[in-house]
Structures are given as structure tokens and as C-alpha cells.
Enzyme design. Structure first.
Site, mmCIF file in Angstrom:
data_model
loop_
_atom_site.group_PDB
_atom_site.id
_atom_site.type_symbol
_atom_site.label_atom_id
_atom_site.label_comp_id
_atom_site.label_asym_id
_atom_site.label_seq_id
_atom_site.Cartn_x
_atom_site.Cartn_y
_atom_site.Cartn_z
ATOM 1 N N SER A 125 0.830 -1.200 0.000
ATOM 2 C CA SER A 125 0.000 0.000 0.000
ATOM 3 C C SER A 125 0.865 1.251 0.000
ATOM 4 O O SER A 125 1.988 1.248 0.535
ATOM 5 C CB SER A 125 -0.861 -0.027 1.260
ATOM 6 O OG SER A 125 -1.414 1.228 1.525
ATOM 7 N N TYR A 150 -2.183 -1.130 10.872
ATOM 8 C CA TYR A 150 -2.393 -1.651 9.512
ATOM 9 C C TYR A 150 -1.153 -1.361 8.662
ATOM 10 O O TYR A 150 -0.583 -2.262 8.032
ATOM 11 C CB TYR A 150 -3.631 -0.993 8.871
ATOM 12 C CG TYR A 150 -3.724 -1.210 7.376
ATOM 13 C CD1 TYR A 150 -4.191 -2.406 6.845
ATOM 14 C CD2 TYR A 150 -3.327 -0.207 6.463
ATOM 15 C CE1 TYR A 150 -4.265 -2.610 5.469
ATOM 16 C CE2 TYR A 150 -3.392 -0.404 5.091
ATOM 17 C CZ TYR A 150 -3.863 -1.604 4.595
ATOM 18 O OH TYR A 150 -3.921 -1.807 3.237
ATOM 19 N N LYS A 154 1.908 -3.909 6.860
ATOM 20 C CA LYS A 154 2.366 -3.900 5.454
ATOM 21 C C LYS A 154 3.882 -3.680 5.402
ATOM 22 O O LYS A 154 4.602 -4.354 4.670
ATOM 23 C CB LYS A 154 1.679 -2.774 4.657
ATOM 24 C CG LYS A 154 0.228 -3.017 4.330
ATOM 25 C CD LYS A 154 0.027 -4.102 3.289
ATOM 26 C CE LYS A 154 -1.434 -4.318 2.960
ATOM 27 N NZ LYS A 154 -1.758 -5.632 2.443
HETATM 28 P P1 NAD Z 1 -11.052 -7.038 1.310
HETATM 29 O O1 NAD Z 1 -11.275 -6.960 2.778
HETATM 30 O O2 NAD Z 1 -12.234 -6.824 0.430
HETATM 31 O O3 NAD Z 1 -10.394 -8.454 0.928
HETATM 32 C C1 NAD Z 1 -9.515 -9.119 1.798
HETATM 33 C C2 NAD Z 1 -9.997 -10.571 1.912
HETATM 34 O O4 NAD Z 1 -9.118 -11.272 2.784
HETATM 35 C C3 NAD Z 1 -11.403 -10.688 2.499
HETATM 36 O O5 NAD Z 1 -12.210 -11.474 1.643
HETATM 37 C C4 NAD Z 1 -11.188 -11.381 3.853
HETATM 38 O O6 NAD Z 1 -12.273 -12.230 4.175
HETATM 39 C C5 NAD Z 1 -9.881 -12.128 3.617
HETATM 40 N N1 NAD Z 1 -9.085 -12.373 4.820
HETATM 41 C C6 NAD Z 1 -8.711 -11.503 5.786
HETATM 42 N N2 NAD Z 1 -7.953 -12.100 6.710
HETATM 43 C C7 NAD Z 1 -7.846 -13.408 6.341
HETATM 44 C C8 NAD Z 1 -7.192 -14.546 6.890
HETATM 45 N N3 NAD Z 1 -6.524 -14.480 8.052
HETATM 46 N N4 NAD Z 1 -7.289 -15.723 6.242
HETATM 47 C C9 NAD Z 1 -7.991 -15.823 5.084
HETATM 48 N N5 NAD Z 1 -8.626 -14.781 4.516
HETATM 49 C C10 NAD Z 1 -8.550 -13.585 5.133
HETATM 50 O O7 NAD Z 1 -9.882 -6.020 0.953
HETATM 51 P P2 NAD Z 1 -9.408 -5.495 -0.469
HETATM 52 O O8 NAD Z 1 -9.777 -4.064 -0.565
HETATM 53 O O9 NAD Z 1 -9.816 -6.420 -1.512
HETATM 54 O O10 NAD Z 1 -7.835 -5.535 -0.251
HETATM 55 C C11 NAD Z 1 -7.032 -6.579 -0.776
HETATM 56 C C12 NAD Z 1 -5.583 -6.308 -0.413
HETATM 57 O O11 NAD Z 1 -5.184 -5.061 -0.958
HETATM 58 C C13 NAD Z 1 -5.326 -6.217 1.091
HETATM 59 O O12 NAD Z 1 -4.058 -6.797 1.344
HETATM 60 C C14 NAD Z 1 -5.287 -4.736 1.338
HETATM 61 O O13 NAD Z 1 -4.540 -4.404 2.475
HETATM 62 C C15 NAD Z 1 -4.615 -4.253 0.067
HETATM 63 N N6 NAD Z 1 -4.877 -2.840 -0.206
HETATM 64 C C16 NAD Z 1 -6.183 -2.423 -0.343
HETATM 65 C C17 NAD Z 1 -6.450 -1.082 -0.579
HETATM 66 C C18 NAD Z 1 -7.872 -0.601 -0.711
HETATM 67 O O14 NAD Z 1 -8.103 0.593 -0.663
HETATM 68 N N7 NAD Z 1 -8.855 -1.467 -0.911
HETATM 69 C C19 NAD Z 1 -5.384 -0.169 -0.670
HETATM 70 C C20 NAD Z 1 -4.074 -0.624 -0.534
HETATM 71 C C21 NAD Z 1 -3.827 -1.978 -0.309
HETATM 72 C C1 UD1 Z 2 -6.875 5.284 3.752
HETATM 73 C C2 UD1 Z 2 -5.930 4.873 4.844
HETATM 74 C C3 UD1 Z 2 -4.700 4.202 4.209
HETATM 75 C C4 UD1 Z 2 -5.130 3.020 3.333
HETATM 76 C C5 UD1 Z 2 -6.132 3.532 2.288
HETATM 77 C C6 UD1 Z 2 -6.677 2.428 1.415
HETATM 78 C C7 UD1 Z 2 -6.276 6.432 6.718
HETATM 79 C C8 UD1 Z 2 -5.665 7.538 7.506
HETATM 80 N N1 UD1 Z 2 -5.540 6.022 5.657
HETATM 81 O O1 UD1 Z 2 -6.188 6.161 2.934
HETATM 82 O O2 UD1 Z 2 -3.811 3.753 5.205
HETATM 83 O O3 UD1 Z 2 -4.011 2.444 2.678
HETATM 84 O O4 UD1 Z 2 -7.243 4.154 2.972
HETATM 85 O O5 UD1 Z 2 -7.487 1.575 2.163
HETATM 86 O O6 UD1 Z 2 -7.336 5.923 7.023
HETATM 87 N N2 UD1 Z 2 -12.283 11.434 3.189
HETATM 88 C C9 UD1 Z 2 -13.319 12.272 3.536
HETATM 89 N N3 UD1 Z 2 -14.432 11.719 4.056
HETATM 90 C C10 UD1 Z 2 -14.585 10.377 4.265
HETATM 91 C C11 UD1 Z 2 -13.515 9.521 3.899
HETATM 92 C C12 UD1 Z 2 -12.373 10.090 3.383
HETATM 93 O O7 UD1 Z 2 -13.218 13.489 3.364
HETATM 94 O O8 UD1 Z 2 -15.638 9.941 4.753
HETATM 95 C C13 UD1 Z 2 -11.079 12.003 2.553
HETATM 96 C C14 UD1 Z 2 -9.791 11.733 3.291
HETATM 97 O O9 UD1 Z 2 -9.524 12.753 4.216
HETATM 98 C C15 UD1 Z 2 -8.784 11.702 2.120
HETATM 99 C C16 UD1 Z 2 -9.614 11.154 0.957
HETATM 100 O O10 UD1 Z 2 -10.965 11.390 1.296
HETATM 101 O O11 UD1 Z 2 -8.369 12.994 1.804
HETATM 102 C C17 UD1 Z 2 -9.413 9.670 0.717
HETATM 103 O O12 UD1 Z 2 -9.638 8.964 1.922
HETATM 104 P P1 UD1 Z 2 -9.657 7.352 1.983
HETATM 105 O O13 UD1 Z 2 -10.549 6.838 0.919
HETATM 106 O O14 UD1 Z 2 -9.943 6.959 3.382
HETATM 107 O O15 UD1 Z 2 -8.185 6.930 1.571
HETATM 108 P P2 UD1 Z 2 -6.763 7.378 2.191
HETATM 109 O O16 UD1 Z 2 -6.895 8.464 3.166
HETATM 110 O O17 UD1 Z 2 -5.842 7.607 1.062
#
Ligand code: NAD
Ligand code: UD1
Length: 336
Positions: A125, A150, A154
Site C-alpha cells: 500500500s 495496519y 504492510k
Molecule cells: P477485502 O477486505 O475486500 O479483501 C480481503 C480478503 O481477505 C477478504 O475477503 C477477507 O475475508 C480475507 N481475509 C482476511 N484475513 C484473512 C485470513 N486471516 N485468512 C484468510 N482470509 C482472510 O480487501 P481489499 O480491498 O480487496 O484488499 C485486498 C488487499 O489489498 C489487502 O491486502 C489490502 O490491504 C490491500 N490494499 C487495499 C487497498 C484498498 O483501498 N482497498 C489499498 C491498498 C492496499
Molecule cells: C486510507 C488509509 C490508508 C489506506 C487507504 C486504502 C487512513 C488515515 N488512511 O487512505 O492507510 O491504505 O485508505 O485503504 O485511514 N475522506 C473524507 N471523508 C470520508 C472519507 C475520506 O473526506 O468519509 C477524505 C480523506 O480525508 C482523504 C480522501 O478522502 O483525503 C481519501 O480517503 P480514503 O478513501 O480513506 O483513503 P486514504 O486516506 O488515502
């Protein structure tokens, strides 16, 4: 057909990965404990691709059951999505985050070593970048100084994977995602968190469908184009295309080369919170209500990446506009 283990394959990003793998001729095998997803996703994957992938409801912390999957299949590579990912919750329950994300990953890596499958694409991330530097973030920038458990998990797993490259000949592509948004074009799979969403676009969508009253804009006096926070939003389909390119990169690499290659997956441009609200209003044809709230702890004013390395090395570049991503999220929310 090559078997690919997809941990977290019923989750938001993982499910899009499973569809793309099937469509590219791979055989994905899903392991997920369903802690943040449901089995319905499997039916929707089948509706999209015509194939219901093999699925195991297993927690990565359960070594024995996880091993039974390694005994059954010969895996070409692993896509490791499974993770607990709620930033706020991670500060309330740090031990759960360490245990789930770190112990789960360690079991996985140990079995990969034991069963001689050492190719992995890791979902990292943007949060690992040390915010002491201003964006755009480049892969060589400093990481660390994480602000929540979190992010720490990572950061730690990135470093553990580096050790496994150096000492256990793993081949690792470490993808640092910026802000994934949007949904599959069938609108059958997408992001629909339970309860009040933490992330911006899911929150906006809940307001649009009438489940929440107004968007809370976390501060409007940052030094950004309109005072609200700016992020690098990337369509989940572009993000997954980056995984296919990464898989291709790993498969093309020589067996006796070991690497930890980092790539940013983002568009390289930033969109503000107010712009996200404005674009959504244009798409749905009515105003989206919002109110200004104090800044959220840990938020950066601006975060976006330099995506050039992925373009040069993987031949990958994000293609889909933010407006199209919002449209796909909206259509998914209406259809669910
Ligand atoms: P998500 O929660 O939708 O998917 C994660 C999946 O992992 C879920 O289906 C959950 O049931 C499963 N899981 C969690 N812990 C587990 C365990 N111990 N054993 C087996 N399964 C388990 O999340 P996502 O948004 O699809 O994210 C996928 C990956 O991408 C994650 O590693 C997340 O940290 C990373 N990531 C996501 C974002 C985002 O904004 N969505 C941003 C940066 C990185
Ligand atoms: C958040 C997490 C980051 C994670 C990423 C993807 C925090 C501090 N950071 O990042 O660690 O990797 O999600 O899962 O939580 N915002 C609003 N109103 C809301 C929600 C968000 O104004 O209800 C704003 C935030 O201040 C930011 C932008 O929208 O400026 C995006 O927010 P968000 O979607 O939560 O993503 P990140 O902050 O980038």
C-alpha cells in the site's frame, strides 16, 4: 493451465483478480476465511466467467488446513490479498492486526518455501511511504514511520519478504496500491463494505443510495487545489491488469534470479475530495450533500505516485478515467 493460489480471493480486489486470471487462462484457487466477504461472490464470478473457481474457507492462521491446499495443488505463484485492512480498527485492535496479517502471512510463506512455490505478488500500500517527503512517491523513497498498525503490518511484511528473497530465493513483486476504486463492468462484483465505510468513494456511494445522509469532508483548508485532500484513485480493473503484467514479469524471469521488485500502481494524478463529490453529482444528475468536518487523524493533504517504473518495466499504465470508475461504482451499488 497454471494454478495460482489467490488468498483473499473473495474480497473486493481479489475477486477482480480471480476473474482476470480465469479470463487469461490461469486456474485460480481461492483461500479466504470470509471475514470480510461472502460466498455469493463465487456465484458472481461464475456468472461473469462461466467458471466457479475452487474455493477453501480457510484462515491463513490455520497452518494445517492451509497445508492441505498446498498438498492438493502444484502452484505456479501466489497472489496474496488476504488481510485485515480497516485503518481505524487497526488502532483499536492492534494485536488482532498483527496476528491476522503477520502470522497469516508467515504461515503462507513457510508453506510456499516447503512446497517450492516461491513466486509471489504482494498487495502492499501507499501507506508504507514515509510521509516526511511530499508526493509524488517513487519506489525508491523511504518507507516506515507508519502511523497505524495496519500500515505497520504492510511495512513489516515487505521487509520479511526482502529477507526471504535474500535467504530463501523467493521472487517477489511488491505492488504498492494507491486508492483502488470502481467495479467490474458486469457490476456484479465491487466494493460494498458493511456499516459505515472508512474510504471516501464507498461513503459517497452510501450517501447517493440514501443509506447515509451526507458526505463528511475531512477538512477543507489543506494546501491543495481546493483545500480538500487529494488522492491518486485507480480503477480496480487497471489495478488488476497491473497484477497480470506482474505475473508475466515473474514468469519470464529466470528461475535462478531472486528479486524484490517494487511497483507503484496508481495513475500519477490527484483528485480532491470536492472533485470526487462534484464528479459523482454530474454522473447521478443531482447534488450530493456534504459537510466540512475536522481533519482525520493520520491523513496526508495529498498522496499520489510516480507510476513510470511500472510503465517502463511492466508495460503497464492506468487507462480508465476517475469518472468512469465512479460510474462503475454507482452502477454496482444500484445493482447489488
Ligand atoms: P477485502 O477486505 O475486500 O479483501 C480481503 C480478503 O481477505 C477478504 O475477503 C477477507 O475475508 C480475507 N481475509 C482476511 N484475513 C484473512 C485470513 N486471516 N485468512 C484468510 N482470509 C482472510 O480487501 P481489499 O480491498 O480487496 O484488499 C485486498 C488487499 O489489498 C489487502 O491486502 C489490502 O490491504 C490491500 N490494499 C487495499 C487497498 C484498498 O483501498 N482497498 C489499498 C491498498 C492496499
Ligand atoms: C486510507 C488509509 C490508508 C489506506 C487507504 C486504502 C487512513 C488515515 N488512511 O487512505 O492507510 O491504505 O485508505 O485503504 O485511514 N475522506 C473524507 N471523508 C470520508 C472519507 C475520506 O473526506 O468519509 C477524505 C480523506 O480525508 C482523504 C480522501 O478522502 O483525503 C481519501 O480517503 P480514503 O478513501 O480513506 O483513503 P486514504 O486516506 O488515502
Amino acid at each position: 493451465m497454471k494454478n495460482i493460489l489467490v488468498t483473499g480471493g473473495t474480497g473486493y480486489i481479489g475477486s477482480h483478480g480471480v476473474v482476470a486470471l480465469i479470463e487469461s487462462g490461469y486456474t485460480p484457487i481461492i483461500v479466504d476465511n470470509l471475514s470480510n466477504s461472502s460466498k455469493e461472490v463465487l456465484e458472481n464470478i461464475q456468472k461473469i466467467t462461466g467458471i466457479k473457481p475452487d474455493f477453501y474457507e480457510i484462515d491463513l492462521r490455520d497452518y494445517e488446513n492451509l497445508e492441505s491446499v498446498f498438498q492438493k495443488y502444484d502452484f505456479e505463484a501466489v497472489l496474496h490479498f488476504a488481510w485485515a485492512k480497516a485503518v481505524g480498527e487497526s488502532s483499536e485492535k492492534p494485536f488482532y492486526y498483527y496476528e491476522n496479517n503477520i502470522l497469516g502471512s508467515l504461515n503462507l510463506f513457510e508453506l510456499m518455501e516447503q512446497y517450492d512455490c516461491k513466486k509471489i505478488i504482494f498487495s502492499s500500500s501507499a501507506t508504507v511511504y514515509d510521509s516526511i517527503k511530499s508526493p509524488p512517491f517513487v519506489e525508491t523513497d523511504m518507507t516506515g514511520n507508519t502511523t497505524n498498525p495496519y500500515g505497520t503490518t504492510k511495512f513489516l511484511i515487505e521487509n520479511i519478504l526482502k529477507d526471504l528473497v535474500n535467504h530463501k530465493s523467493f521472487q517477489v513483486v511488491n505492488l504498492r496500491y494507491f486508492n483502488p476504486v470502481g467495479a467490474h463492468k458486469s457490476w456484479l462484483i465491487g466494493e460494498n463494505p458493511n456499516g459505515i465505510p472508512n474510504n471516501l468513494l464507498p461513503f459517497i456511494m452510501k450517501v447517493v443510495v440514501g443509506e447515509l445522509p451526507a458526505v463528511q469532508v475531512f477538512w477543507d483548508d489543506y494546501e491543495t487545489k481546493d483545500g480538500t485532500g487529494e488522492r491518486d484513485y485507480i480503477h480496480v480493473l487497471d489495478l488488476i491488469d497491473g497484477h497480470l503484467k506482474a505475473l508475466n514479469f515473474i514468469e519470464k524471469s529466470q528461475e535462478n534470479t531472486w528479486f524484490f521488485e517494487v511497483f507503484n500502481l496508481g495513475t500519477g494524478s490527484a483528485t480532491s475530495v470536492k472533485e470526487m463529490i462534484q464528479f459523482t453529482s454530474e454522473i447521478i444528475g443531482r447534488e450530493v450533500l456534504y459537510s466540512i468536518k475536522p481533519r482525520r487523524t493520520g491523513d496526508l493533504p495529498s498522496s499520489f505516485c510516480d507510476p513510470l517504473k511500472a510503465e517502463k518495466v511492466l508495460g503497464w499504465k492506468a487507462q480508465i478515467s476517475i469518472k468512469e470508475a465512479i460510474e462503475d461504482s454507482y452502477n454496482f451499488m444500484k445493482k447489488r
